[in-house]
Design an enzyme around this catalytic site. Structure first.
Site, PDB file in Angstrom:
ATOM      1  N   GLY A   1      32.094  39.181   3.503  1.00  0.00           N
ATOM      2  CA  GLY A   1      31.447  39.475   2.241  1.00  0.00           C
ATOM      3  C   GLY A   1      31.569  38.307   1.288  1.00  0.00           C
ATOM      4  N   PRO A   2      30.847  38.358   0.166  1.00  0.00           N
ATOM      5  CA  PRO A   2      30.880  37.266  -0.800  1.00  0.00           C
ATOM      6  C   PRO A   2      32.274  37.114  -1.413  1.00  0.00           C
ATOM      7  CG  PRO A   2      29.147  38.855  -1.318  1.00  0.00           C
ATOM      8  CD  PRO A   2      29.960  39.442  -0.221  1.00  0.00           C
ATOM      9  N   PRO A   3      32.530  35.987  -2.068  1.00  0.00           N
ATOM     10  CA  PRO A   3      33.839  35.760  -2.669  1.00  0.00           C
ATOM     11  C   PRO A   3      34.137  36.802  -3.747  1.00  0.00           C
ATOM     12  CG  PRO A   3      32.507  33.765  -2.736  1.00  0.00           C
ATOM     13  CD  PRO A   3      31.615  34.861  -2.259  1.00  0.00           C
ATOM     14  N   GLY A   4      35.399  37.087  -3.922  1.00  0.00           N
ATOM     15  CA  GLY A   4      35.810  37.961  -5.013  1.00  0.00           C
ATOM     16  C   GLY A   4      35.558  39.426  -4.762  1.00  0.00           C
TER      17      GLY A   4
ATOM     18  N   SER B   1      11.917  30.866   2.275  1.00  0.00           N
ATOM     19  CA  SER B   1      11.743  32.235   1.802  1.00  0.00           C
ATOM     20  C   SER B   1      11.203  32.327   0.383  1.00  0.00           C
ATOM     21  CB  SER B   1      13.065  33.001   1.925  1.00  0.00           C
ATOM     22  OG  SER B   1      13.961  32.529   0.954  1.00  0.00           O
TER      23      SER B   1
ATOM     24  N   LYS C   1      20.230  39.636  -0.724  1.00  0.00           N
ATOM     25  CA  LYS C   1      19.185  39.436  -1.727  1.00  0.00           C
ATOM     26  C   LYS C   1      18.905  40.730  -2.481  1.00  0.00           C
ATOM     27  CE  LYS C   1      16.898  35.636   0.622  1.00  0.00           C
ATOM     28  NZ  LYS C   1      15.815  35.232   1.521  1.00  0.00           N
TER      29      LYS C   1
ATOM     30  N   GLY D   1      37.433  41.273  -2.824  1.00  0.00           N
ATOM     31  CA  GLY D   1      38.672  41.978  -2.516  1.00  0.00           C
ATOM     32  C   GLY D   1      39.154  41.852  -1.087  1.00  0.00           C
ATOM     33  N   LYS D   2      38.639  40.909  -0.332  1.00  0.00           N
ATOM     34  CA  LYS D   2      39.038  40.784   1.068  1.00  0.00           C
ATOM     35  C   LYS D   2      40.515  40.402   1.169  1.00  0.00           C
ATOM     36  CE  LYS D   2      35.798  37.722   1.861  1.00  0.00           C
ATOM     37  NZ  LYS D   2      35.149  37.699   0.539  1.00  0.00           N
ATOM     38  N   THR D   3      40.851  39.338   0.433  1.00  0.00           N
ATOM     39  CA  THR D   3      42.237  38.880   0.518  1.00  0.00           C
ATOM     40  C   THR D   3      43.193  39.918  -0.050  1.00  0.00           C
ATOM     41  OG1 THR D   3      41.357  36.709   0.096  1.00  0.00           O
ATOM     42  CG2 THR D   3      43.737  36.940   0.003  1.00  0.00           C
TER      43      THR D   3
HETATM   44  P1  ADP Z   1      38.057  37.558  -1.707  1.00  0.00           P
HETATM   45  O1  ADP Z   1      39.236  37.370  -0.855  1.00  0.00           O
HETATM   46  O2  ADP Z   1      37.075  38.530  -1.157  1.00  0.00           O
HETATM   47  O3  ADP Z   1      37.397  36.310  -2.127  1.00  0.00           O
HETATM   48  P2  ADP Z   1      39.976  38.501  -3.588  1.00  0.00           P
HETATM   49  O4  ADP Z   1      40.693  39.398  -2.704  1.00  0.00           O
HETATM   50  O5  ADP Z   1      40.595  37.219  -3.948  1.00  0.00           O
HETATM   51  O6  ADP Z   1      38.521  38.253  -3.042  1.00  0.00           O
HETATM   52  O7  ADP Z   1      39.640  39.315  -4.922  1.00  0.00           O
HETATM   53  C1  ADP Z   1      39.500  38.715  -6.190  1.00  0.00           C
HETATM   54  C2  ADP Z   1      40.161  39.571  -7.248  1.00  0.00           C
HETATM   55  O8  ADP Z   1      39.451  40.773  -7.411  1.00  0.00           O
HETATM   56  C3  ADP Z   1      41.567  39.958  -6.885  1.00  0.00           C
HETATM   57  O9  ADP Z   1      42.343  39.863  -8.010  1.00  0.00           O
HETATM   58  C4  ADP Z   1      41.414  41.395  -6.446  1.00  0.00           C
HETATM   59  O10 ADP Z   1      42.585  42.125  -6.684  1.00  0.00           O
HETATM   60  C5  ADP Z   1      40.284  41.908  -7.270  1.00  0.00           C
HETATM   61  N1  ADP Z   1      39.542  42.964  -6.568  1.00  0.00           N
HETATM   62  C6  ADP Z   1      38.504  42.789  -5.734  1.00  0.00           C
HETATM   63  N2  ADP Z   1      38.059  43.966  -5.276  1.00  0.00           N
HETATM   64  C7  ADP Z   1      38.840  44.904  -5.812  1.00  0.00           C
HETATM   65  C8  ADP Z   1      38.867  46.346  -5.724  1.00  0.00           C
HETATM   66  N3  ADP Z   1      38.010  47.018  -4.960  1.00  0.00           N
HETATM   67  N4  ADP Z   1      39.808  46.991  -6.415  1.00  0.00           N
HETATM   68  C9  ADP Z   1      40.680  46.316  -7.190  1.00  0.00           C
HETATM   69  N5  ADP Z   1      40.692  44.996  -7.338  1.00  0.00           N
HETATM   70  C10 ADP Z   1      39.784  44.275  -6.654  1.00  0.00           C
END
Ligand code: ADP
Length: 817
Positions: A394-397, A717, A760, A399-401
């Site tokens: 998925g896109p950055p941010g 596109s 998109k 919540g993957k990490t």
């Molecule tokens: P990714 O690894 O996908 O790039 P991160 O895990 O670093 O993203 O998430 C970025 C920030 O957003 C973190 O501080 C994370 O705790 C928060 N965050 C993302 N998704 C959620 C969620 N579903 N619930 C709570 N916090 C989230």
């Protein structure tokens, strides 16, 4: 004994000879042989003074001192000397008898001549005696004060012949070897033996010198036949030689060992001395001792242990200044600092895990569910199941990490991550061989060291950014890391001992699936993190991001408030993203500024109103409201795909009087430029249909611009978008403000499918767009789009540009209205 059947055959069977002797002897085994010369005979019986001995057998032709302690024997000796009586020395059967009776003595003794006598200070009498001949006692004639007996002297025969000669030679050879090997046997004895030419005398001499028991000596004395006597002696010699040779062998071995150890010790000491002189002593030694102790303590598997011990040994043998020392030390440090068989115990409590995941993350139902399933299966079949490899896409941010971290927390595992972005060299994964200068273990092993346990949750980030080039394929090495068949013995080039990764739980992350090597993709279970819609972001901000940032900035007690309208404005106007990373950053920004005001003693707000945002974050950066603006001529909204998710892109067209030139700006790639050309051709070819047949293209310059120029854009596109903007500009018909589109066009106006459709559409939803035009052949991809996203959108599948234009362009009149 003459003409008798081979008497030495028995003897031959009992002695081992070397080849030479064996040959000599065996020649006589087959042939008949003769022995000539006088046989032993008995002389006239006469009366003897008897000297009993405790532990000595005197042989004829041998001179030796007797030590006489017994008073009775003193008397006997004195009388014999005074009266010139013949003397017989006889051994007693039991050496410790003080006053032996006749029956305590052997029958066979030796007649001797008494030489010099000497009284020693302790009263003992030492008398030199010389053996003359054997004599057998017939009967005793006196018991007191000393023994006297009648005995028959036996006169030695002197047999001759080849067989006797051979036998003597054998005995001499064996005897020579014994003398050589046994330092206790005097060399003189051998010389004397060489000079004896009668077999009986030789046998007596050898028996006298050899270390044999009293009984054995007496037996030799009693053997009257010289040849038989020689045979017996040779048996003793053979036995003695065996023992001596064995002894010698052992001795030589011991000696060798000792010499080797001594040599090593000596060299080491020398080395130490030199090192001490150079001031290098003992740091190394101390290190080595410490290393040994550490190896002892560590839970190394046998292979690693062996290797470590070998390296310490090498280290110990090295001068401290050797360049290799540092290399070996580093290597040992690596081995010792890695977790080997050190496991944390998994917490399999599913309810607890569910609680932790929910507490820390909003939404993400699918991912959470999958993780809980995983724990459940592990609980039921702990060993059977292979560790599945999850891939969060998925896109950055999104919540993957952070979900990964929560999973580790729920399971009670250590959490480590490794970014694969830009890794191009296989050696980065697997390390360099130690022969390579500055070699290090690969990143996998490095990360395992950080983990400090053998079963961490290991996150491999950006697996889609893995590179491939001439330095080998890192994906291949990664395959080995992730393959349950192989990863129990992962071989890092530097470590050079197998490392067990099979208990590690791997989770990979990627922004897109397109660039993951297929072989890797095959091994992973994909879990999508599609990005959040506005309402979700709002919830995440309220529940997680804001409390976390307040805490981080020490504002928890201050009670700073973020009303809903404020959060929404940040989401809409200040952050434009699929995830919540920038949202979090913006909130952090505000918190920081408020905290600073408080710290400086200035007035700080308690509530962040939407209007304050400009003050904290600067002017809005976003075109969120683009869609709500007036319909415009020559501007169309496209949808593009980037690794950060989908995005909306504007295409602007401006017409000027000129010479028929087409200008394209906004860092457009080649493919995009070509699709602009195609769009223009189509727009020109159908000028009449669209109501601008009167336009003279030769006198017109056309400028197509795709803003947000810093980002290079490419791909086909945007074809439909450019055509729409062009036709709008040419026909002066405005474009509907709430429509976005994507699709490649052909010269004949067909709309072809595009990639990244899901992203998109999510982007369009985020930008508050209502109608989305997509290629008909992309309809199948709609299943991937989250339902809540699809629900708010009007999706219009098309297969021809006419359908696009019909929908997107308003009548000129409508604008005026
Ligand atoms: P990714 O690894 O996908 O790039 P991160 O895990 O670093 O993203 O998430 C970025 C920030 O957003 C973190 O501080 C994370 O705790 C928060 N965050 C993302 N998704 C959620 C969620 N579903 N619930 C709570 N916090 C989230």
């Amino acid at each position: 004994m003459k003409g008798q059947k081979n008497p030495i055959s028995h003897w031959l069977e009992n002695v081992e000879f070397d080849d030479f002797l064996f040959e000599t002897i065996s020649r006589f085994r087959e042939e008949r042989y003769t022995i000539s010369g006088p046989e032993p005979r008995e002389g006239e019986p006469q009366e003897y003074v008897v000297l009993p001995t405790r532990d000595v057998v005197v042989f004829p032709a041998v001179t030796l001192p007797l030590f006489i302690t017994r008073e009775s024997t003193h008397r006997a000796l004195e009388d014999a000397q005074e009266q010139n009586l013949p003397v017989l020395v006889v051994a007693q059967r039991a050496p410790d008898l003080e006053a032996p009776l006749p029956e305590d003595l052997y029958e066979m003794g030796t007649e001797v001549l008494i030489g010099r006598t000497l009284r020693l200070p302790d009263g003992t009498l030492s008398a030199f005696v010389e053996g003359l001949n054997r004599a057998r006692i017939v009967r005793f004639t006196q018991q007191r004060p000393y023994l006297r007996a009648l005995a028959i002297p036996i006169l030695e025969g002197n047999p001759q012949g080849v067989i006797v000669e051979a036998l003597m030679r054998v005995v001499l050879t064996l005897f020579e070897r014994c003398v050589q090997l046994n330092p206790n046997l005097p060399e003189d004895a051998y010389i004397a033996a060489m000079n004896i030419d009668d077999p009986g005398g030789l046998a007596d001499l050898v028996a006298h010198v050899l270390d044999i028991s009293l009984e054995e000596r007496q037996d030799i004395l009693e053997t009257i036949d010289p040849v038989e006597r020689l045979q017996k002696v040779s048996l003793f010699l053979g036995k003695e030689l065996d023992v001596l040779e064995l002894e010698n062998e052992i001795h030589a071995h011991v000696q060798q060992e000792m010499e080797k150890n001594q040599r090593e010790w000596f060299l080491r000491e020398q080395m130490r001395a030199i090192q001490a002189e150079l001031g290098e002593l003992d740091d190394l030694q101390r290190d080595i001792n410490e290393l040994r102790a550490q190896i002892e303590k560590a839970h190394l598997p046998p292979e690693a242990r062996e290797k470590a011990e070998r390296e310490v040994k090498r280290l110990a043998a090295m001068p401290a200044a050797a360049p290799e020392v540092a290399i070996i030390r580093t290597y040992l440090d690596w081995i010792l600092s890695l977790p080997w068989n050190e496991y944390t115990e998994d917490n399999m409590d599913i309810e607890r895990a569910a609680k932790i995941l929910d507490e820390e993350h909003y939404g993400l139902e699918k991912a959470k569910e999958r993780v809980l399933e995983h724990i459940a299966v592990r609980k039921l079949a702990p060993d059977k199941m292979r560790q599945p490899i999850l891939c969060f896409v998925g896109p950055p941010g999104t919540g993957k990490t952070s979900l990964g971290k929560s999973i580790a927390k729920a399971l009670g595992r250590k959490f480590v991550r490794l970014s694969l972005g830009g890794v191009r060299d296989e050696a980065e994964i697997r390390g360099h061989r130690r022969t390579y200068i500055g070699a290090m273990p690969g990143r996998i092993i490095q990360t395992m060291r950080t983990a400090g346990s053998s079963n961490p949750l290991f996150m491999l980030d950006e697996i889609d950014k893995l590179g491939v080039d001439f330095r080998g394929d890192p994906a291949a090495a990664l395959l080995e890391v992730l393959d349950p068949e192989q990863n129990h013995a992962f071989l890092d080039h530097y470590l050079d001992i197998p490392y067990d990764l099979s208990k590690v739980m791997f989770i990979t992350t990627a922004n897109t699936l397109y660039s993951i090597p297929p072989a890797l993709l095959d091994r992973m279970e994909i879990i999508e993190f599609p990005g959040y819609v506005e309402s979700e972001k709002l919830e995440i901000a309220r529940r997680f991001l804001i409390p976390r940032q307040l805490e981080a900035h020490g504002l928890s007690d201050y009670g700073l408030e973020f009303p809903k309208a404020t959060i929404l404005r940040i989401i809409r106007e200040y952050t434009y993203e699929a995830g919540v990373r920038n949202l979090e950053r913006a909130i952090a920004n505000i918190c920081r500024k408020v905290a600073r005001r408080i710290a400086e003693g200035k007035r700080a707000p308690k509530r962040i109103t939407p209007r304050m945002l400009e003050q904290f974050l600067g002017p809005p950066q976003n075109m969120y409201n683009e869609a709500e603006k007036e319909p415009q001529v020559g501007v169309a909204t496209g949808l593009s795909w980037t690794e950060g998710g989908g995005e909306i892109t504007l295409v602007e067209v401006m017409l000027m009087d000129g010479k028929g030139m087409l200008t394209l700006t906004g860092q457009l790639g080649e493919v995009m430029q070509e699709s602009a050309q195609a769009a223009l051709s189509y727009a020109r070819a159908h000028a009449a249909d669209f109501g601008y047949g009167d336009v003279d293209f030769d006198k017109l310059d056309i400028h197509i611009h795709v803003p947000e120029g810093a980002v290079p854009k490419d791909g086909p596109s945007a074809g439909v978008t450019m055509l729409t903007a062009l036709v709008s500009a040419l026909s002066k018909r405005p474009v509907r403000p709430d429509v976005a589109m994507t699709g490649e066009i052909t010269l004949r106006g067909r709309v072809l499918p595009v990639g990244g459709l899901k992203e998109k559409i999510v982007a369009a939803h985020r930008a508050n767009i209502r109608h989305v035009i997509i290629p008909k052949r992309n309809e199948k991809d709609l299943v991937d789009v989250p339902r809540r996203v699809r629900k708010g959108l009007d999706i219009i599948p098309v297969d021809h540009v006419d359908q696009v234009l019909a929908f997107a362009l308003l009548d000129a009149r409508e604008r005026d209205a």
